[in-house]
Design a protein around this motif. Structure first.
Motif, PDB file in Angstrom:
ATOM      1  N   GLY A 238       0.795  -1.224   0.000  1.00  0.00           N
ATOM      2  CA  GLY A 238       0.000   0.000   0.000  1.00  0.00           C
ATOM      3  C   GLY A 238       0.826   1.271   0.000  1.00  0.00           C
ATOM      4  O   GLY A 238       2.053   1.245   0.127  1.00  0.00           O
ATOM      5  N   VAL A 239       0.124   2.383  -0.167  1.00  0.00           N
ATOM      6  CA  VAL A 239       0.735   3.708  -0.077  1.00  0.00           C
ATOM      7  C   VAL A 239      -0.170   4.602   0.760  1.00  0.00           C
ATOM      8  O   VAL A 239      -1.365   4.327   0.923  1.00  0.00           O
ATOM      9  CB  VAL A 239       0.952   4.358  -1.466  1.00  0.00           C
ATOM     10  N   ILE A 240       0.406   5.671   1.272  1.00  0.00           N
ATOM     11  CA  ILE A 240      -0.368   6.731   1.922  1.00  0.00           C
ATOM     12  C   ILE A 240      -0.353   7.943   1.016  1.00  0.00           C
ATOM     13  O   ILE A 240       0.703   8.336   0.494  1.00  0.00           O
ATOM     14  CB  ILE A 240       0.188   7.063   3.317  1.00  0.00           C
ATOM     15  N   LEU A 241      -1.528   8.500   0.809  1.00  0.00           N
ATOM     16  CA  LEU A 241      -1.689   9.654  -0.067  1.00  0.00           C
ATOM     17  C   LEU A 241      -2.042  10.904   0.723  1.00  0.00           C
ATOM     18  O   LEU A 241      -2.871  10.858   1.648  1.00  0.00           O
ATOM     19  CB  LEU A 241      -2.809   9.410  -1.081  1.00  0.00           C
ATOM     20  N   LYS A 242      -1.446  12.000   0.335  1.00  0.00           N
ATOM     21  CA  LYS A 242      -1.926  13.328   0.709  1.00  0.00           C
ATOM     22  C   LYS A 242      -2.991  13.692  -0.330  1.00  0.00           C
ATOM     23  O   LYS A 242      -2.713  13.708  -1.525  1.00  0.00           O
ATOM     24  CB  LYS A 242      -0.774  14.335   0.672  1.00  0.00           C
ATOM     25  N   ILE A 243      -4.199  13.945   0.128  1.00  0.00           N
ATOM     26  CA  ILE A 243      -5.302  14.151  -0.801  1.00  0.00           C
ATOM     27  C   ILE A 243      -5.132  15.473  -1.544  1.00  0.00           C
ATOM     28  O   ILE A 243      -5.015  16.536  -0.937  1.00  0.00           O
ATOM     29  CB  ILE A 243      -6.652  14.140  -0.068  1.00  0.00           C
ATOM     30  N   VAL A 244      -5.128  15.396  -2.868  1.00  0.00           N
ATOM     31  CA  VAL A 244      -5.136  16.599  -3.713  1.00  0.00           C
ATOM     32  C   VAL A 244      -6.573  17.048  -3.946  1.00  0.00           C
ATOM     33  O   VAL A 244      -6.889  18.235  -3.848  1.00  0.00           O
ATOM     34  CB  VAL A 244      -4.434  16.326  -5.061  1.00  0.00           C
ATOM     35  N   SER A 245      -7.450  16.103  -4.254  1.00  0.00           N
ATOM     36  CA  SER A 245      -8.868  16.412  -4.442  1.00  0.00           C
ATOM     37  C   SER A 245      -9.685  15.181  -4.102  1.00  0.00           C
ATOM     38  O   SER A 245      -9.232  14.051  -4.284  1.00  0.00           O
ATOM     39  CB  SER A 245      -9.148  16.848  -5.887  1.00  0.00           C
ATOM     40  N   THR A 246     -10.880  15.405  -3.605  1.00  0.00           N
ATOM     41  CA  THR A 246     -11.796  14.318  -3.264  1.00  0.00           C
ATOM     42  C   THR A 246     -13.207  14.862  -3.421  1.00  0.00           C
ATOM     43  O   THR A 246     -13.502  15.968  -2.976  1.00  0.00           O
ATOM     44  CB  THR A 246     -11.516  13.793  -1.845  1.00  0.00           C
TER      45      THR A 246
ATOM     46  N   GLY B 227     -12.713   6.096   4.121  1.00  0.00           N
ATOM     47  CA  GLY B 227     -12.929   6.954   2.964  1.00  0.00           C
ATOM     48  C   GLY B 227     -11.903   8.049   2.810  1.00  0.00           C
ATOM     49  O   GLY B 227     -11.089   8.319   3.706  1.00  0.00           O
ATOM     50  N   GLY B 228     -11.965   8.693   1.652  1.00  0.00           N
ATOM     51  CA  GLY B 228     -10.948   9.664   1.274  1.00  0.00           C
ATOM     52  C   GLY B 228     -11.397  11.112   1.266  1.00  0.00           C
ATOM     53  O   GLY B 228     -10.680  11.959   0.726  1.00  0.00           O
ATOM     54  N   GLN B 229     -12.573  11.424   1.832  1.00  0.00           N
ATOM     55  CA  GLN B 229     -12.921  12.833   2.023  1.00  0.00           C
ATOM     56  C   GLN B 229     -12.205  13.273   3.299  1.00  0.00           C
ATOM     57  O   GLN B 229     -12.796  13.404   4.370  1.00  0.00           O
ATOM     58  CB  GLN B 229     -14.430  13.029   2.099  1.00  0.00           C
ATOM     59  N   ALA B 230     -10.912  13.460   3.148  1.00  0.00           N
ATOM     60  CA  ALA B 230     -10.013  13.640   4.280  1.00  0.00           C
ATOM     61  C   ALA B 230      -8.755  14.341   3.794  1.00  0.00           C
ATOM     62  O   ALA B 230      -8.670  14.786   2.642  1.00  0.00           O
ATOM     63  CB  ALA B 230      -9.675  12.282   4.901  1.00  0.00           C
ATOM     64  N   GLU B 231      -7.781  14.435   4.673  1.00  0.00           N
ATOM     65  CA  GLU B 231      -6.495  15.014   4.299  1.00  0.00           C
ATOM     66  C   GLU B 231      -5.513  13.948   3.832  1.00  0.00           C
ATOM     67  O   GLU B 231      -4.674  14.201   2.961  1.00  0.00           O
ATOM     68  CB  GLU B 231      -5.923  15.783   5.492  1.00  0.00           C
ATOM     69  N   TYR B 232      -5.621  12.743   4.400  1.00  0.00           N
ATOM     70  CA  TYR B 232      -4.730  11.640   4.034  1.00  0.00           C
ATOM     71  C   TYR B 232      -5.534  10.346   4.025  1.00  0.00           C
ATOM     72  O   TYR B 232      -6.514  10.196   4.763  1.00  0.00           O
ATOM     73  CB  TYR B 232      -3.571  11.509   5.036  1.00  0.00           C
TER      74      TYR B 232
ATOM     75  N   GLN C 162     -17.327  22.751  -8.804  1.00  0.00           N
ATOM     76  CA  GLN C 162     -17.132  23.829  -7.839  1.00  0.00           C
ATOM     77  C   GLN C 162     -16.188  23.322  -6.760  1.00  0.00           C
ATOM     78  O   GLN C 162     -16.473  22.326  -6.094  1.00  0.00           O
ATOM     79  CB  GLN C 162     -18.443  24.288  -7.204  1.00  0.00           C
ATOM     80  N   VAL C 163     -15.069  24.012  -6.587  1.00  0.00           N
ATOM     81  CA  VAL C 163     -14.061  23.626  -5.605  1.00  0.00           C
ATOM     82  C   VAL C 163     -14.401  24.231  -4.255  1.00  0.00           C
ATOM     83  O   VAL C 163     -14.701  25.426  -4.158  1.00  0.00           O
ATOM     84  CB  VAL C 163     -12.654  24.074  -6.065  1.00  0.00           C
ATOM     85  N   ILE C 164     -14.373  23.395  -3.210  1.00  0.00           N
ATOM     86  CA  ILE C 164     -14.664  23.852  -1.852  1.00  0.00           C
ATOM     87  C   ILE C 164     -13.582  23.330  -0.908  1.00  0.00           C
ATOM     88  O   ILE C 164     -12.840  22.403  -1.237  1.00  0.00           O
ATOM     89  CB  ILE C 164     -16.057  23.386  -1.377  1.00  0.00           C
ATOM     90  N   SER C 165     -13.524  23.910   0.278  1.00  0.00           N
ATOM     91  CA  SER C 165     -12.580  23.442   1.288  1.00  0.00           C
ATOM     92  C   SER C 165     -13.157  22.231   2.020  1.00  0.00           C
ATOM     93  O   SER C 165     -14.357  21.940   1.942  1.00  0.00           O
ATOM     94  CB  SER C 165     -12.293  24.557   2.294  1.00  0.00           C
ATOM     95  N   LEU C 166     -12.316  21.540   2.762  1.00  0.00           N
ATOM     96  CA  LEU C 166     -12.786  20.412   3.558  1.00  0.00           C
ATOM     97  C   LEU C 166     -13.821  20.866   4.577  1.00  0.00           C
ATOM     98  O   LEU C 166     -14.838  20.193   4.788  1.00  0.00           O
ATOM     99  CB  LEU C 166     -11.602  19.740   4.253  1.00  0.00           C
ATOM    100  N   ASN C 167     -13.602  22.015   5.193  1.00  0.00           N
ATOM    101  CA  ASN C 167     -14.547  22.506   6.192  1.00  0.00           C
ATOM    102  C   ASN C 167     -15.900  22.864   5.591  1.00  0.00           C
ATOM    103  O   ASN C 167     -16.908  22.904   6.308  1.00  0.00           O
ATOM    104  CB  ASN C 167     -13.964  23.721   6.921  1.00  0.00           C
ATOM    105  N   ASP C 168     -15.927  23.136   4.283  1.00  0.00           N
ATOM    106  CA  ASP C 168     -17.187  23.469   3.617  1.00  0.00           C
ATOM    107  C   ASP C 168     -17.938  22.241   3.121  1.00  0.00           C
ATOM    108  O   ASP C 168     -19.023  22.368   2.536  1.00  0.00           O
ATOM    109  CB  ASP C 168     -16.918  24.395   2.423  1.00  0.00           C
ATOM    110  N   ALA C 169     -17.390  21.045   3.365  1.00  0.00           N
ATOM    111  CA  ALA C 169     -18.027  19.826   2.860  1.00  0.00           C
ATOM    112  C   ALA C 169     -19.454  19.639   3.363  1.00  0.00           C
ATOM    113  O   ALA C 169     -20.346  19.276   2.571  1.00  0.00           O
ATOM    114  CB  ALA C 169     -17.175  18.609   3.198  1.00  0.00           C
TER     115      ALA C 169
END
Length: 397
Positions: free
Chosen positions: A35-43, A133-138, A365-372
């Motif tokens: 496996g790998v760990i990802l820093k989320i670019v977009s989700t 899930g990947g609606q996250a930072e990593y 439409q691009v939003i921040s994680l806090n705006d999810a």
């Protein structure tokens, strides 16, 4: 200080951004060296996520949501050979081992080894193996060499990121729906549903050479979005029968190909001016207006358990469909999850060589994680947008 935050399902109608564990290269108690760990670019927020958030599945509170993931590799397991730290990659929403019979046949949506409950797994989804899930930072991704699509150039990937983020699910899913319905040069196609998957399917039909693409929905804002890239539309919020609306566009009350991008929460317009839930309405419309010998692609989600269904049968996924009509017309039906890997490399090239503007088609439409949470609320109200979460500000930068 917490290193990771994610969008968590709290119960019907509620999601929250909470602190969650930073991912580990582990599967239970054993090391996940593949496996790998990802820093989320977009989700992205998906219509399938909305089914859970509305309480229309058996999902339990505490589930970290998100299966549409694009990320940058920050850690790799010992057995990963071809994916390197720093690579930007697309993650198919299907989790697949690459080793079982189905994976070797290209049926990665129904891998036999990644979900103890049934074939097929996905990130952050009910009954799909318990993967975070990947609606996250990593996030952690297993079987990385097999699953991940590496983009050729990081700078180019970030320049096209609003389009490339669609490769994890809705672009291949819409394309799969079109392919399985037999769409090709000169086809007349009806796409049921003008949500993001329906719009991605309509754009895919154009890419495949369809002569006429007709999109049907009850939501006029979403139909306007379909018209923005050359689709014909029918508003089902009217007393005019669908077949008659089709005939007004193409001269006959039938189409060559039908794609159901709605699924089990389908609604039909009632003569009283409101819409009522009829979970089989789209499937029955498909058999009505598809020509004899035509094909019906069904990427729209149908579930085995629906606690909020209109009757006891539908709660178990039993729908009243006029199957005899489909049999009499020799229809071909194709259901199930899209095997993303079957299509995502080709569709990446279509994006990078400017053959399609999928982000424009689905109105990103691009939003921040806090705006999810607000994104979920707006999407549930029928907003004609595809919400892309940018947890680290990499897209905006």
């Amino acid at each position: 200080m917490c290193q990771n935050h994610g969008v968590v399902y709290m119960g019907p109608g509620e999601v929250q951004v909470q602190e969650i564990d930073y991912p580990k290269l582990a599967l239970g108690d054993r090391k996940c060296e593949h496996g790998v760990i990802l820093k989320i670019v977009s989700t992205n927020i998906c219509g399938s996520d909305q089914h859970m958030v509305r309480g229309r599945t058996t999902a339990s509170a505490g589930l970290v949501l998100g299966h549409e993931i694009t990320g940058q590799v920050v850690e790799v397991g010992r057995d990963v050979e071809f994916i390197k730290v720093g690579d930007i990659v697309s993650v198919p929403f299907n989790i697949a081992c690459g080793r079982c019979r189905n994976c070797k046949e290209g049926k990665t949506g129904i891998c036999l080894n990644v979900n103890p409950s049934r074939p097929g797994a996905a990130y952050g989804y009910v009954d799909m193996g318990g993967w975070v899930g990947g609606q996250a930072e990593y996030v952690m991704v297993p079987y990385a060499d097999f699953n991940l699509l590496k983009f050729p150039d990081n700078d180019q990937a970030l320049a096209y990121i609003k389009d490339l983020t669609m490769l994890s699910d809705i672009f291949p899913t819409g394309f799969h729906g079109a392919v399985s319905a037999g769409v090709g040069p000169g086809s007349v196609v009806y796409v049921a549903g003008a949500g993001p998957v329906g719009l991605a399917c309509a754009a895919s039909c154009h890419l495949l050479g369809a002569a006429v693409v007709i999109v049907g929905d009850l939501n006029e804002e979403r139909l306007e979005q379909a018209r923005s890239f050359g689709c014909e539309t029918v508003n089902l919020n009217t007393d005019v029968e669908l077949a008659d609306q089709i005939a007004a566009i193409v001269g006959v009350p039938e189409v060559d190909c039908f794609v159901d991008c709605v699924g089990f929460e389908a609604r039909a317009h009632s003569h009283g001016g409101s819409s009522e839930e009829q979970p089989a309405v789209v499937l029955n419309q498909a058999m009505e207006i598809t020509r004899a010998g035509g094909a019906i692609g069904i990427p729209g989600l149908y579930v085995t358990e629906d606690p909020g269904a209109v009757d006891g049968a539908a709660k178990q996924g039993n729908l009243k469909i006029r199957f005899g009509l489909g049999w009499a017309k020799s229809h071909c039906f194709h259901t199930g999850q899209c095997p993303v890997m079957k299509y995502h490399r080709q569709l990446m090239n279509a994006i990078l060589y400017d053959k399609i503007k999928i982000a424009d088609a689905v109105n990103v439409q691009v939003i921040s994680l806090n705006d999810a949470p607000q994104g979920y609320a707006d999407f549930d109200k029928g907003a004609a947008r595809k919400y892309v979460i940018d947890p680290h500000g990499m897209i905006r930068a």
